[in-house]
Write a protein that holds these residues in place. Structure first.
Motif, PDB file in Angstrom:
ATOM      1  N   ASP A 108       0.636  -1.341  -0.078  1.00  0.00           N
ATOM      2  CA  ASP A 108       0.168   0.295   0.259  1.00  0.00           C
ATOM      3  C   ASP A 108       0.669   1.105   0.010  1.00  0.00           C
ATOM      4  N   PRO A 109       1.080   2.512  -0.919  1.00  0.00           N
ATOM      5  CA  PRO A 109       1.564   2.886  -1.198  1.00  0.00           C
ATOM      6  C   PRO A 109       1.277   4.260  -0.057  1.00  0.00           C
ATOM      7  N   VAL A 110       0.550   4.109   0.199  1.00  0.00           N
ATOM      8  CA  VAL A 110       0.086   5.293   1.071  1.00  0.00           C
ATOM      9  C   VAL A 110       0.439   5.255   2.285  1.00  0.00           C
ATOM     10  N   ARG A 111       0.208   3.932   3.002  1.00  0.00           N
ATOM     11  CA  ARG A 111       0.290   3.093   4.116  1.00  0.00           C
ATOM     12  C   ARG A 111       1.979   3.390   4.461  1.00  0.00           C
ATOM     13  N   ALA A 112       2.794   2.659   3.201  1.00  0.00           N
ATOM     14  CA  ALA A 112       4.103   2.758   3.598  1.00  0.00           C
ATOM     15  C   ALA A 112       4.895   4.752   4.006  1.00  0.00           C
ATOM     16  N   LEU A 113       3.577   5.268   3.344  1.00  0.00           N
ATOM     17  CA  LEU A 113       4.161   6.635   3.939  1.00  0.00           C
ATOM     18  C   LEU A 113       4.508   6.811   5.341  1.00  0.00           C
ATOM     19  N   ALA A 114       4.107   6.444   5.988  1.00  0.00           N
ATOM     20  CA  ALA A 114       4.184   6.055   7.993  1.00  0.00           C
ATOM     21  C   ALA A 114       4.647   5.442   7.507  1.00  0.00           C
ATOM     22  N   GLY A 115       6.100   4.421   7.011  1.00  0.00           N
ATOM     23  CA  GLY A 115       6.973   4.276   7.866  1.00  0.00           C
ATOM     24  C   GLY A 115       6.746   3.175   8.219  1.00  0.00           C
ATOM     25  N   ILE A 169       2.292  11.393  -4.751  1.00  0.00           N
ATOM     26  CA  ILE A 169       2.120  11.265  -3.334  1.00  0.00           C
ATOM     27  C   ILE A 169       2.622  11.208  -2.324  1.00  0.00           C
ATOM     28  N   ALA A 170       3.751  10.791  -1.973  1.00  0.00           N
ATOM     29  CA  ALA A 170       4.901  11.066  -0.891  1.00  0.00           C
ATOM     30  C   ALA A 170       5.096  12.401  -0.957  1.00  0.00           C
ATOM     31  N   SER A 171       5.048  13.059  -2.009  1.00  0.00           N
ATOM     32  CA  SER A 171       5.278  14.623  -1.882  1.00  0.00           C
ATOM     33  C   SER A 171       4.622  15.550  -2.017  1.00  0.00           C
ATOM     34  N   GLN A 172       2.892  14.920  -2.993  1.00  0.00           N
ATOM     35  CA  GLN A 172       2.114  15.372  -2.929  1.00  0.00           C
ATOM     36  C   GLN A 172       2.577  17.321  -4.482  1.00  0.00           C
ATOM     37  N   ARG A 173       2.838  16.459  -5.112  1.00  0.00           N
ATOM     38  CA  ARG A 173       4.204  17.677  -6.399  1.00  0.00           C
ATOM     39  C   ARG A 173       2.763  16.849  -7.839  1.00  0.00           C
ATOM     40  N   LEU A 180       9.835   4.111  -8.235  1.00  0.00           N
ATOM     41  CA  LEU A 180       9.389   1.751  -8.090  1.00  0.00           C
ATOM     42  C   LEU A 180      10.185   1.871  -6.575  1.00  0.00           C
ATOM     43  N   ARG A 181      10.896   1.658  -6.444  1.00  0.00           N
ATOM     44  CA  ARG A 181      11.532   1.748  -4.503  1.00  0.00           C
ATOM     45  C   ARG A 181      10.820   2.455  -3.566  1.00  0.00           C
ATOM     46  N   ARG A 182      10.168   3.469  -3.896  1.00  0.00           N
ATOM     47  CA  ARG A 182       9.141   3.605  -2.902  1.00  0.00           C
ATOM     48  C   ARG A 182       7.400   3.277  -3.862  1.00  0.00           C
ATOM     49  N   ARG A 183       7.210   2.797  -4.826  1.00  0.00           N
ATOM     50  CA  ARG A 183       5.775   2.271  -4.598  1.00  0.00           C
ATOM     51  C   ARG A 183       5.324   3.343  -5.676  1.00  0.00           C
ATOM     52  N   GLU A 184       5.868   4.721  -5.915  1.00  0.00           N
ATOM     53  CA  GLU A 184       5.028   5.383  -6.862  1.00  0.00           C
ATOM     54  C   GLU A 184       4.599   4.996  -7.625  1.00  0.00           C
ATOM     55  N   GLY A 185       3.290   3.704  -7.882  1.00  0.00           N
ATOM     56  CA  GLY A 185       3.010   4.182  -9.088  1.00  0.00           C
ATOM     57  C   GLY A 185       2.216   5.023 -10.242  1.00  0.00           C
ATOM     58  N   ALA A 186       2.130   6.299  -9.166  1.00  0.00           N
ATOM     59  CA  ALA A 186       1.570   6.862 -10.246  1.00  0.00           C
ATOM     60  C   ALA A 186       2.653   7.959 -10.808  1.00  0.00           C
ATOM     61  N   THR A 187       3.359   8.034 -10.566  1.00  0.00           N
ATOM     62  CA  THR A 187       5.049   8.468 -10.697  1.00  0.00           C
ATOM     63  C   THR A 187       5.064   7.567 -12.223  1.00  0.00           C
ATOM     64  N   VAL A 188       4.927   6.265 -11.919  1.00  0.00           N
ATOM     65  CA  VAL A 188       5.947   5.387 -12.648  1.00  0.00           C
ATOM     66  C   VAL A 188       5.070   5.414 -14.322  1.00  0.00           C
ATOM     67  N   VAL A 189       3.973   5.621 -13.570  1.00  0.00           N
ATOM     68  CA  VAL A 189       3.381   5.113 -14.897  1.00  0.00           C
ATOM     69  C   VAL A 189       2.981   6.536 -15.700  1.00  0.00           C
ATOM     70  N   GLY A 190       2.847   8.061 -14.700  1.00  0.00           N
ATOM     71  CA  GLY A 190       2.994   9.242 -16.059  1.00  0.00           C
ATOM     72  C   GLY A 190       4.572   8.985 -16.220  1.00  0.00           C
ATOM     73  N   VAL A 191       5.854   8.552 -15.749  1.00  0.00           N
ATOM     74  CA  VAL A 191       6.560   8.911 -17.166  1.00  0.00           C
ATOM     75  C   VAL A 191       6.483   7.720 -17.916  1.00  0.00           C
ATOM     76  N   VAL A 192       5.899   6.062 -17.725  1.00  0.00           N
ATOM     77  CA  VAL A 192       5.604   5.703 -18.867  1.00  0.00           C
ATOM     78  C   VAL A 192       5.003   6.220 -19.775  1.00  0.00           C
TER      79      VAL A 192
END
Length: 309
Positions: A33-40, A82-86, A269-281
């Motif tokens: 879960d990328p959202v839960r991963a933000l909390a560490g 997700i991580a930076s909300q940018r 990919l390391r942070r499981r930021e799916g939105a970023t990967v999809v945007g770049v792809v």
């Protein structure tokens, strides 16, 4: 020609949708879960997680998420990190200019050196320079990019001291020459071998024998008749390779600390930021489709026998 371009553009639509849908589903099907991963390691209330998922649209079915993503994409919105909300478009805009510079140097080096070496070897097949080229290209193909990158860094930066070992945050074009050469090494080898084979094959063609029999100057035979026909397979490879170079090289950018698209995808990919990967792809797919169209249009320029109805 206009009808052909319009038809090709229409054909790109299902290709674009299929490729982006595939990577979209692959990224969001990964465990975790990328959202839960933000909390560490910290404990986060489930209500906060649900609220953030609702805000990012991650609580909807995956196909609905993709439809919303396409709708936003038509408005120039690649989503939100997700991580930076940018905005992801802003994140890509920060990293892509570096990759474009790296690609420009690597592609220029590949075209000039690869085609030149291939032509010189193809004009004298089975000669010493031909065998030397085959040996050199075989070596470049066999050596992994991370080994070549570390060796180049060791000799040119640490031993000779003519370049910096890493690219600084305020990079200039001279710092990108070494990583661009490493990035272009594999492509250069394939371009040189492909050019050599194409030139040697066309050199035995009937139209070349006819041109020689007519007494045409050797320079005209090579530049006008031989090169134009020999470049068709090379242009095909270079078109696909340009898209590959522009997509960024994770290994090369990691070795030389280049903050480009490759590093961005690796961190996402390391942070499981799916939105970023999809945007770049998504951006990479658009680059590939554009390069493919340009290559098809160049065919008619190189070979007058090719016409598009």
């Amino acid at each position: 020609m206009g009808r052909y371009v319009a038809r090709r553009l229409l054909q790109m639509i299902p290709v674009f949708i299929g490729s982006t849908l595939l990577i979209f589903m692959m990224m969001y099907a990964l465990p975790g879960d990328p959202v839960r991963a933000l909390a560490g390691e910290q404990h986060v209330d489930q209500a906060q997680i649900d609220s953030l998922k609702q805000q990012l649209g991650l609580d909807k079915p995956i196909l609905m998420q993709y439809v919303i993503y396409l709708g936003n994409l038509l408005q120039g919105d690649f989503g939100t990190q997700i991580a930076s909300q940018r905005p992801i478009a802003e994140v890509i805009a920060d990293a892509y200019p570096v990759t474009i510079q790296l690609t420009f140097f690597a592609f220029t080096f590949t075209v000039i050196a690869g085609i030149t070496l291939g032509v010189l070897a193809g004009l004298k097949p089975e000669s010493l320079r031909d065998r030397g080229l085959l040996l050199l290209t075989l070596l470049l193909i066999s050596v992994p990019s991370f080994v070549l990158g570390r060796l180049s860094q060791y000799f040119f930066a640490f031993q000779l001291g003519i370049v910096e070992p890493n690219v600084s945050l305020q990079e200039n074009w001279t710092e990108l020459l070494l990583p661009a050469s490493v990035l272009a090494a594999l492509s250069l080898a394939y371009v040189a071998r492909l050019t050599r084979t194409s030139v040697a094959e066309n050199l035995r063609s009937d139209y070349i024998r006819t041109a020689v029999a007519k007494g045409l100057p050797r320079r005209r035979i090579v530049t006008v008749h031989l090169m134009r026909n020999s470049m068709i397979p090379v242009v095909t490879f270079l078109g696909a390779d340009l898209g590959t170079l522009m997509s960024g090289a994770v290994v090369t950018e990691g070795i030389f600390n280049v903050k480009g698209i490759g590093s961005l995808v690796f961190e996402a990919l390391r942070r499981r930021e799916g939105a970023t990967v999809v945007g770049v792809v998504t951006l990479i797919v658009l680059v590939y489709l554009l390069c493919s169209l340009l290559v098809d249009l160049l065919y008619a320029v190189l070979d007058p026998r090719i016409r598009y109805a």
